[in-house]
Write a protein that holds these residues in place. Structure first.
Motif, PDB file in Angstrom:
ATOM      1  N   SER A  43       0.835  -1.207   0.000  1.00  0.00           N
ATOM      2  CA  SER A  43       0.000   0.000   0.000  1.00  0.00           C
ATOM      3  C   SER A  43       0.869   1.257   0.000  1.00  0.00           C
ATOM      4  O   SER A  43       0.532   2.260  -0.638  1.00  0.00           O
ATOM      5  N   ASP A  44       2.004   1.205   0.700  1.00  0.00           N
ATOM      6  CA  ASP A  44       2.941   2.329   0.691  1.00  0.00           C
ATOM      7  C   ASP A  44       3.551   2.491  -0.703  1.00  0.00           C
ATOM      8  O   ASP A  44       3.718   3.611  -1.192  1.00  0.00           O
ATOM      9  N   VAL A  45       3.874   1.367  -1.343  1.00  0.00           N
ATOM     10  CA  VAL A  45       4.421   1.408  -2.698  1.00  0.00           C
ATOM     11  C   VAL A  45       3.407   2.020  -3.660  1.00  0.00           C
ATOM     12  O   VAL A  45       3.756   2.851  -4.511  1.00  0.00           O
ATOM     13  N   ALA A  46       2.136   1.630  -3.516  1.00  0.00           N
ATOM     14  CA  ALA A  46       1.094   2.162  -4.393  1.00  0.00           C
ATOM     15  C   ALA A  46       1.003   3.681  -4.274  1.00  0.00           C
ATOM     16  O   ALA A  46       0.853   4.397  -5.279  1.00  0.00           O
ATOM     17  N   ALA A  47       1.094   4.198  -3.048  1.00  0.00           N
ATOM     18  CA  ALA A  47       1.019   5.644  -2.842  1.00  0.00           C
ATOM     19  C   ALA A  47       2.233   6.353  -3.430  1.00  0.00           C
ATOM     20  O   ALA A  47       2.098   7.388  -4.102  1.00  0.00           O
ATOM     21  N   VAL A  48       3.426   5.819  -3.204  1.00  0.00           N
ATOM     22  CA  VAL A  48       4.643   6.443  -3.723  1.00  0.00           C
ATOM     23  C   VAL A  48       4.649   6.411  -5.249  1.00  0.00           C
ATOM     24  O   VAL A  48       4.979   7.409  -5.909  1.00  0.00           O
ATOM     25  N   ASP A  49       4.266   5.286  -5.830  1.00  0.00           N
ATOM     26  CA  ASP A  49       4.231   5.184  -7.289  1.00  0.00           C
ATOM     27  C   ASP A  49       3.218   6.146  -7.888  1.00  0.00           C
ATOM     28  O   ASP A  49       3.476   6.768  -8.931  1.00  0.00           O
ATOM     29  N   ASP A 123       0.721   6.472  10.465  1.00  0.00           N
ATOM     30  CA  ASP A 123       1.127   5.686   9.306  1.00  0.00           C
ATOM     31  C   ASP A 123       0.820   6.502   8.066  1.00  0.00           C
ATOM     32  O   ASP A 123       0.306   7.627   8.150  1.00  0.00           O
ATOM     33  N   LEU A 124       1.127   5.965   6.891  1.00  0.00           N
ATOM     34  CA  LEU A 124       0.962   6.749   5.665  1.00  0.00           C
ATOM     35  C   LEU A 124      -0.507   7.023   5.375  1.00  0.00           C
ATOM     36  O   LEU A 124      -0.852   8.116   4.911  1.00  0.00           O
ATOM     37  N   GLU A 125      -1.386   6.056   5.658  1.00  0.00           N
ATOM     38  CA  GLU A 125      -2.815   6.291   5.444  1.00  0.00           C
ATOM     39  C   GLU A 125      -3.306   7.459   6.296  1.00  0.00           C
ATOM     40  O   GLU A 125      -4.073   8.306   5.830  1.00  0.00           O
ATOM     41  N   ASP A 126      -2.850   7.505   7.531  1.00  0.00           N
ATOM     42  CA  ASP A 126      -3.219   8.614   8.422  1.00  0.00           C
ATOM     43  C   ASP A 126      -2.741   9.950   7.852  1.00  0.00           C
ATOM     44  O   ASP A 126      -3.483  10.946   7.856  1.00  0.00           O
ATOM     45  N   GLU A 127      -1.516   9.965   7.344  1.00  0.00           N
ATOM     46  CA  GLU A 127      -0.984  11.196   6.745  1.00  0.00           C
ATOM     47  C   GLU A 127      -1.825  11.626   5.544  1.00  0.00           C
ATOM     48  O   GLU A 127      -2.132  12.823   5.371  1.00  0.00           O
ATOM     49  N   LEU A 128      -2.206  10.683   4.700  1.00  0.00           N
ATOM     50  CA  LEU A 128      -2.984  11.005   3.501  1.00  0.00           C
ATOM     51  C   LEU A 128      -4.379  11.501   3.870  1.00  0.00           C
ATOM     52  O   LEU A 128      -4.875  12.470   3.271  1.00  0.00           O
ATOM     53  N   ARG A 169      -9.169   5.037   8.575  1.00  0.00           N
ATOM     54  CA  ARG A 169      -7.935   4.233   8.523  1.00  0.00           C
ATOM     55  C   ARG A 169      -8.256   2.756   8.687  1.00  0.00           C
ATOM     56  O   ARG A 169      -7.722   1.903   7.967  1.00  0.00           O
ATOM     57  N   ARG A 170      -9.130   2.443   9.641  1.00  0.00           N
ATOM     58  CA  ARG A 170      -9.490   1.037   9.871  1.00  0.00           C
ATOM     59  C   ARG A 170     -10.264   0.471   8.683  1.00  0.00           C
ATOM     60  O   ARG A 170     -10.053  -0.683   8.298  1.00  0.00           O
ATOM     61  N   PHE A 171     -11.135   1.272   8.094  1.00  0.00           N
ATOM     62  CA  PHE A 171     -11.928   0.823   6.946  1.00  0.00           C
ATOM     63  C   PHE A 171     -11.037   0.387   5.789  1.00  0.00           C
ATOM     64  O   PHE A 171     -11.299  -0.632   5.140  1.00  0.00           O
ATOM     65  N   PHE A 172      -9.968   1.129   5.543  1.00  0.00           N
ATOM     66  CA  PHE A 172      -9.100   0.799   4.420  1.00  0.00           C
ATOM     67  C   PHE A 172      -8.420  -0.554   4.602  1.00  0.00           C
ATOM     68  O   PHE A 172      -8.002  -1.169   3.621  1.00  0.00           O
ATOM     69  N   GLY A 183      -4.335   3.465  -1.227  1.00  0.00           N
ATOM     70  CA  GLY A 183      -3.032   4.110  -1.226  1.00  0.00           C
ATOM     71  C   GLY A 183      -2.814   4.869  -2.519  1.00  0.00           C
ATOM     72  O   GLY A 183      -2.337   6.018  -2.535  1.00  0.00           O
ATOM     73  N   ARG A 184      -3.196   4.228  -3.629  1.00  0.00           N
ATOM     74  CA  ARG A 184      -3.078   4.880  -4.941  1.00  0.00           C
ATOM     75  C   ARG A 184      -4.099   6.002  -5.098  1.00  0.00           C
ATOM     76  O   ARG A 184      -3.755   7.118  -5.509  1.00  0.00           O
ATOM     77  N   VAL A 185      -5.364   5.728  -4.768  1.00  0.00           N
ATOM     78  CA  VAL A 185      -6.436   6.707  -4.959  1.00  0.00           C
ATOM     79  C   VAL A 185      -6.171   7.990  -4.168  1.00  0.00           C
ATOM     80  O   VAL A 185      -6.309   9.109  -4.699  1.00  0.00           O
TER      81      VAL A 185
END
Length: 206
Positions: A43-49, A123-128, A169-172, A183-185
């Motif tokens: 999921s982190d890779v998807a966000a960075v990409d 975590d990254l989801e929280d940041e987003l 965050r929990r839903f994801f 992460g991508r969206v």
């Protein structure tokens, strides 16, 4: 023709104790690879990409390998193999705040610069989610066809005492593949002024 995927696969096999060492060395030189971005999972890779694509950057073409480790506890092994004491590549990465000590020890073990990894507040989801805001995140969930699933999830008793941000965050993480998808969206919805500090810091290093 050699590609970054083959390099990632060779490194992952090597880190797991398999036969990837020679191939990883060969591909690192042939591609060539200059920087490794160590991330916990896909999921982190998807966000960075996604953010790289939005910025018009082809990280693989730049010699940057974005590498999911399958868990932060593996960072010491990957850092040792790939960093200054191993292949001699530049290391960077993102971690959750609770994983910071793993990265500190891994970077020290590899002789890497401790300034070259970024820490997310939770975590990254929280940041987003915080960067985009709750309203926009819900609109993105609606656009992806998951609003009904979110509404059902929020009716669960376990969600009553959580904040709206904690609920999202929990839903994801409640369905296989959803965390990677969002992460991508979420990363694709970022604007320069709304990019979380850990992500903008990471791209400043790359």
């Amino acid at each position: 023709m050699a590609d970054m995927r083959a390099f990632r696969e060779a490194v992952t096999a090597w880190a797991a104790g398999g036969d990837g060492r020679e191939l990883a060395h060969e591909l690192a030189e042939r591609l060539p690879v200059r920087t490794i971005v160590l991330l916990e999972g896909p999921s982190d890779v998807a966000a960075v990409d996604a953010l790289a694509a939005a910025c018009g950057r082809d990280l693989s073409a730049e010699g940057i390998c974005v590498l999911p480790m399958g868990g932060a506890m593996s960072v010491g092994r990957f850092a040792e193999l790939l960093g200054p004491t191993g292949l001699g590549l530049h290391l960077t990465g993102l971690c959750d705040v609770q994983e910071r000590d793993y990265y500190v020890r891994g970077w020290a073990r590899a002789g890497a610069d401790p300034q070259d990894f970024l820490v997310c507040e939770a975590d990254l989801e929280d940041e987003l989610i915080r960067a985009l805001g709750l309203e926009l995140v819900r609109e993105l969930i609606r656009a992806e066809g998951d609003l009904r699933a979110l509404e059902v999830f929020l009716q669960q008793p376990a969600q009553r005492n959580r904040t709206a941000q904690q609920q999202l965050r929990r839903f994801f993480g409640t369905k296989k593949g959803r965390k990677i998808h969002y992460g991508r969206v979420l990363a694709e919805a970022l604007t320069p002024e709304r990019t979380p500090a850990p992500l903008s810091g990471l791209f400043a290093i790359l």
